[in-house]
Design an enzyme around this catalytic site. Structure first.
Site, PDB file in Angstrom:
ATOM      1  N   CYS A  67       0.794  -1.209  -0.004  1.00  0.00           N
ATOM      2  CA  CYS A  67       0.064   0.072  -0.055  1.00  0.00           C
ATOM      3  C   CYS A  67       0.795   1.381  -0.174  1.00  0.00           C
ATOM      4  O   CYS A  67       1.613   1.499   1.105  1.00  0.00           O
ATOM      5  CB  CYS A  67      -0.947   0.042   1.283  1.00  0.00           C
ATOM      6  SG  CYS A  67      -1.780   1.437   1.369  1.00  0.00           S
ATOM      7  N   CYS A 127      -5.184   6.157  -3.655  1.00  0.00           N
ATOM      8  CA  CYS A 127      -4.720   4.826  -3.542  1.00  0.00           C
ATOM      9  C   CYS A 127      -3.193   5.084  -4.065  1.00  0.00           C
ATOM     10  O   CYS A 127      -2.957   5.415  -5.498  1.00  0.00           O
ATOM     11  CB  CYS A 127      -5.405   3.808  -4.452  1.00  0.00           C
ATOM     12  SG  CYS A 127      -4.326   2.299  -4.759  1.00  0.00           S
TER      13      CYS A 127
END
Length: 260
Positions: A74, A199
């Site tokens: 991530c 994101c």
């Protein structure tokens, strides 16, 4: 037993962070993680991360999606965990840490609220009809979309994520609109199973896909707007490999508290 937690956000991508440098990470309660990430019944977050010690690196990052399952890399989480490591006194101005996709270098501002995170090199970009498919630490699907502001990202993204090609392992679905001086990006994330405000690995994938789409090479800087703010991507591209890739953006402490 009470455990202290910290809530961080990077361009609206929010995370629960826990210092676990005092002991090995064992007996993970995935249901508890899912409950803590729930926005109605828990703290609320796109994911939860533990910081642990590592003999060869400054620290190790362990990332769990909002569904409670161990996640892939991530990017915004990586930036937030660097800010958290500075808050804990583990690092000062720069770091080398270990994540699920390997080692990462990062540098952080004196204030601790802006992080430049180096991402993995990428040399493989596939096509799925008009879309681009690549892995920037997590798998991503990138497609160009007009009038993105009013587009149904949740349902269209979910349809792609769960289609016959991607349903088994899942994929993050990014929609991008080119505004000339910047790209506007919206993302449906697997594991969260919803649109998120940002994101990190997704905007990195978008910047690469659009560079390939435009036949750009050399040192490329891409300004990106997401629902949660502004992010910048930098990399070198020689026509075959994206290298010296940096995901740059804010990483801020929101609040801290205790959980049972």
């Amino acid at each position: 037993m009470k455990t202290k937690f910290y809530k961080y956000q990077g361009a609206g991508n929010d995370f629960i962070l826990i210092d676990h440098t005092h002991a090995p990470l064992e007996n993970i309660d995935n249901q508890l993680i899912e409950n803590l990430c729930h926005r109605r019944f828990g703290v609320g977050a796109d994911g939860l991360m533990f910081v642990t010690r590592h003999e060869e690196y400054d620290f190790e990052m362990h990332y769990f999606n909002a569904d409670g399952k161990l996640g892939s890399m991530c990017g915004n989480g990586g930036r937030c965990i660097v800010a958290f490591a500075k808050h804990l006194g583990i690092i000062e101005k720069e770091t080398n840490f270990l994540a699920v996709d390997g080692s990462h270098y990062a540098r952080i501002s004196e204030s601790g609220e802006w992080v430049d995170l180096q991402m993995i090199d990428v040399s493989i970009i596939d096509r799925d009809d008009e879309a681009y498919v690549l892995n920037t630490g997590s798998p991503h699907y990138v497609t160009i979309q007009d009038n993105l502001k009013d587009f149904d990202v949740f349902n269209e993204g979910k349809n792609i994520r769960y289609n016959q090609t991607y349903s088994e392992k899942g994929i993050n679905v990014n929609f991008v609109e080119d505004h000339g001086d910047h790209l506007f990006v919206r993302t449906y994330e697997r594991g969260v199973e919803d649109e998120t405000y940002a994101c990190g690995t997704g905007v990195t994938a978008v910047a690469m896909a659009m560079a390939k789409h435009k036949n750009q090479t050399g040192h490329i800087t891409t300004n990106i707007k997401v629902l949660g703010g502004d992010i910048k991507i930098e990399f070198d591209y020689d026509g075959s490999t994206f290298s010296n890739v940096f995901l740059c953006g804010p990483a801020k402490l929101v609040f801290e508290g205790e959980i049972d």
